[in-house]
Design a protein around this motif. Structure first.
Motif, mmCIF file in Angstrom:
data_model
loop_
_atom_site.group_PDB
_atom_site.id
_atom_site.type_symbol
_atom_site.label_atom_id
_atom_site.label_comp_id
_atom_site.label_asym_id
_atom_site.label_seq_id
_atom_site.Cartn_x
_atom_site.Cartn_y
_atom_site.Cartn_z
ATOM 1 N N SER A 123 0.818 -1.214 0.000
ATOM 2 C CA SER A 123 0.000 0.000 0.000
ATOM 3 C C SER A 123 0.850 1.261 0.000
ATOM 4 N N LEU A 124 1.934 1.233 0.806
ATOM 5 C CA LEU A 124 2.764 2.437 0.918
ATOM 6 C C LEU A 124 3.693 2.595 -0.280
ATOM 7 N N VAL A 125 4.343 1.505 -0.686
ATOM 8 C CA VAL A 125 5.246 1.568 -1.834
ATOM 9 C C VAL A 125 4.521 2.014 -3.113
ATOM 10 N N PRO A 126 3.296 1.509 -3.389
ATOM 11 C CA PRO A 126 2.574 2.034 -4.569
ATOM 12 C C PRO A 126 2.347 3.543 -4.516
ATOM 13 N N MET A 127 2.226 4.097 -3.303
ATOM 14 C CA MET A 127 2.058 5.547 -3.216
ATOM 15 C C MET A 127 3.314 6.254 -3.734
ATOM 16 N N PHE A 128 4.471 5.652 -3.478
ATOM 17 C CA PHE A 128 5.728 6.183 -4.010
ATOM 18 C C PHE A 128 5.723 6.096 -5.543
#
Lengths: 296, 297
Positions: free
Chosen positions: A25-30
């Motif tokens: 979830s967090l890495v896709p935001m990057f």
């Protein structure tokens, strides 16, 4: 000594889940930073050129963008309204049924569609709404000529909305039914002694009893204004009805993963995410202020 | 007076019942129609003559499904996905829900974790960045691509957490005084006391994994890696591609006839079977589970 502390173990219980959330979830935001790039898969996100808001500008110049934003909001809002009212009416009717086994049977059947996938239901409805399908046969009884439902921009949105209600109204009624069982029976007894008819009992006891639930659900639904249900539309639509039912999510899929315009698709998706996030936050703030609702 | 009221009441009751039966039938008819088509003779079904009862009943389309090796490959990939994904969800949901059901005094960073969880639920990067991420981990065309990204079902965690919080605090306090550690308390006390809620979230997670088609579509490149719903979806896509090119009613009817209704219907019914099998067992739990999980102190 650390392992002796209880809170250490609580951290241990939470972390596997947190790691998965960071990874997926967090890495896709990057990665969504490529909305501001001219992204080239070969050069990756660190090597691609930055273009600022170029993709967003381009998006608004596209003739499609107005259509998809309008369709998304129109379909989502119609679904929200229908999915607030139909389950409520159904729950109010079911609440009047005193025969227990009838209640149980009806509930078992109407909850079932919620658990079936749109992939399967799309095939089922494709048949139901086909030229010689059940729907055209039913209309035929009233002398209506067969209708090409899936090729008509007039009919298709109505099909999208009504089949969504068909799938979800039973499950949506659960919350209302729970609120209805929470009404104190003494109120009905008192109303009956005062000579209130069943209709008046409905108006003065039942409706006030579910009012807070309705308001709460309506407030929380605000967060879904950008959510027209990808799974359903993707499985039911075709190019002939893009004009009336192409939504942001289906557009992003086609542009991004079929046409490989990664940056443009990411920009459209990101815009939707940001607006949705603001809407959800506002709806939670309103719900907590006016209905004392807390997510956790 | 009393007599008239009684008659009036009974008329109201009966008409409400009639309306409800009509609504319930409306839920059933599309599904019954599909069942009827799947058991019908091919020519009758393709001519659109089947309504709610099979015409010239036959098992021909089901034996055709049995011969379809792609269908069964996809079916078993879906079973595998449900088992792996369901188990992973089960373990992670219980652990997270239990730890987060403690208040900030017992578990200092609880609220930080909680906000992080809610944030990831409300904000997503979108489908393209998500695809890029999974691709960068080298998970494409692997069963784990269908399982790992959905390891945390935030909605289920919150549902179960609220259920745990409504259990009397005295229980865990008593266990702590008797010297039980957090893991022991969770497994021997909280889990057995929360079976309806755990059954509910397990049902949701199984249904989620069984019904997902989109991740299979974008993350799997080879057809024999597709889970069942993705496989069916590609068939649907072919069907609606025909619907859009065949413009005149006659051409459309022709395309429909080629599409082979009975075979398609049989596939749909077989794909529904796992859901239909677990549904009655878990149905009595989930109403209870949802309403209890949504009540807060």
């Amino acid at each position: 000594m650390l392992w002796r502390k209880r809170s250490f173990h609580y951290h241990l219980m939470v972390w596997p889940g947190i790691v998965f959330l960071i990874l997926f979830s967090l890495v896709p935001m990057f990665y969504s930073l490529m909305a501001f790039q001219d992204f080239r898969p070969r050069r990756g996100i660190t090597g691609s050129d930055w273009v600022g808001f170029e993709n967003f500008k381009y998006m608004f110049e596209l003739p499609d963008s107005r259509t998809i934003f309008f369709n998304t909001i129109f379909l989502a809002v119609m679904k929200i309204i229908a999915n607030l009212i139909v389950p409520l009416v159904f729950a109010l009717l079911l609440n009047e049924v005193r025969v227990r086994f009838m209640r149980r049977w009806i509930q078992t059947i109407v909850y079932l569609p919620h658990f079936l996938s749109w992939v399967l239901l799309a095939t089922v409805f494709f048949d139901v709404f086909s030229l010689d399908g059940i729907m055209n046969k039913l209309f035929g009884l009233f002398g209506v000529d067969p209708i090409l439902f899936y090729q008509s921009n007039k009919w298709f949105p109505a099909i999208i909305i009504s089949t969504d209600v068909w799938k979800e109204f039973g499950f949506g009624a659960i919350v209302y039914l729970a609120a209805l069982t929470g009404i104190n029976p003494v109120l009905y007894e008192a109303a009956e002694i005062d000579g209130a008819s069943r209709f008046r009992q409905l108006i003065h006891v039942t409706i006030p009893g579910v009012k807070t639930t309705v308001i709460l659900l309506a407030t929380l639904a605000l967060g879904n204004v950008m959510n027209a249900n990808f799974d359903q539309i993707f499985n039911m639509y075709n190019p002939l009805v893009y004009q009336s039912s192409d939504i942001i999510d289906t557009y992003v899929y086609r542009v991004g993963l079929n046409d490989l315009q990664y940056s443009l698709a990411t920009a459209v998706g990101l815009l939707k995410s940001v607006v949705s996030f603001v809407l959800v936050t506002v709806s939670y703030v309103l719900a907590s202020r006016f209905a004392n609702y807390r997510i956790f | 007076m009393v007599g008239r009221n009684n008659i009036q009441n009974r008329i109201i009751d009966q008409s409400i019942l009639v309306v409800l039966v009509v609504i319930t039938l409306a839920c059933l008819i599309p599904l019954l129609h599909t069942v009827a088509v799947s058991f019908s003779d091919k020519s009758a079904a393709d001519a659109g003559r089947v309504l709610l009862t099979p015409i010239k009943p036959t098992l021909a389309s089901y034996s055709k499904v049995l011969d379809d090796s792609l269908f069964f490959t996809a079916f078993f990939i879906s079973i595998k996905r449900v088992l792996l994904g369901g188990l992973l969800n089960f373990v992670i949901t219980i652990m997270m829900a239990y730890a987060l059901s403690k208040d900030a005094k017992q578990f200092p960073l609880r609220n930080v974790y909680m906000w992080f969880l809610v944030f990831t639920m409300m904000f997503s990067g979108g489908i393209v960045p998500w695809f890029m991420t999974v691709k960068s981990y080298g998970l494409l065309d692997s069963i784990w691509a269908l399982v790992l990204p959905h390891a945390v079902q935030t909605f289920n965690v919150i549902l179960l957490m609220n259920f745990f919080r409504n259990l009397p605090k005295e229980l865990s306090e008593a266990a702590e005084i008797d010297g039980a550690g957090p893991w022991y308390t969770m497994i021997r006390l909280y889990v057995p006391l929360s079976l309806p809620a755990i059954a509910t979230v397990t049902l949701f997670s199984i249904v989620f994994h069984w019904n997902s088609f989109f991740d299979g579509l974008i993350l799997m490149n080879k057809q024999d890696h597709y889970p069942l719903q993705t496989y069916i979806q590609t068939l649907v896509a072919q069907l609606s591609a025909q619907a859009m090119t065949a413009m005149t009613p006659e051409q459309l009817a022709e395309a429909m006839a080629v599409s082979n209704r009975t075979f398609g219907a049989a596939k749909i019914i077989v794909s529904m079977i796992p859901i239909l099998v677990i549904y009655p067992f878990l149905q009595r739990f989930f109403i209870h589970g949802i309403t209890l999980g949504s009540v807060k102190e």
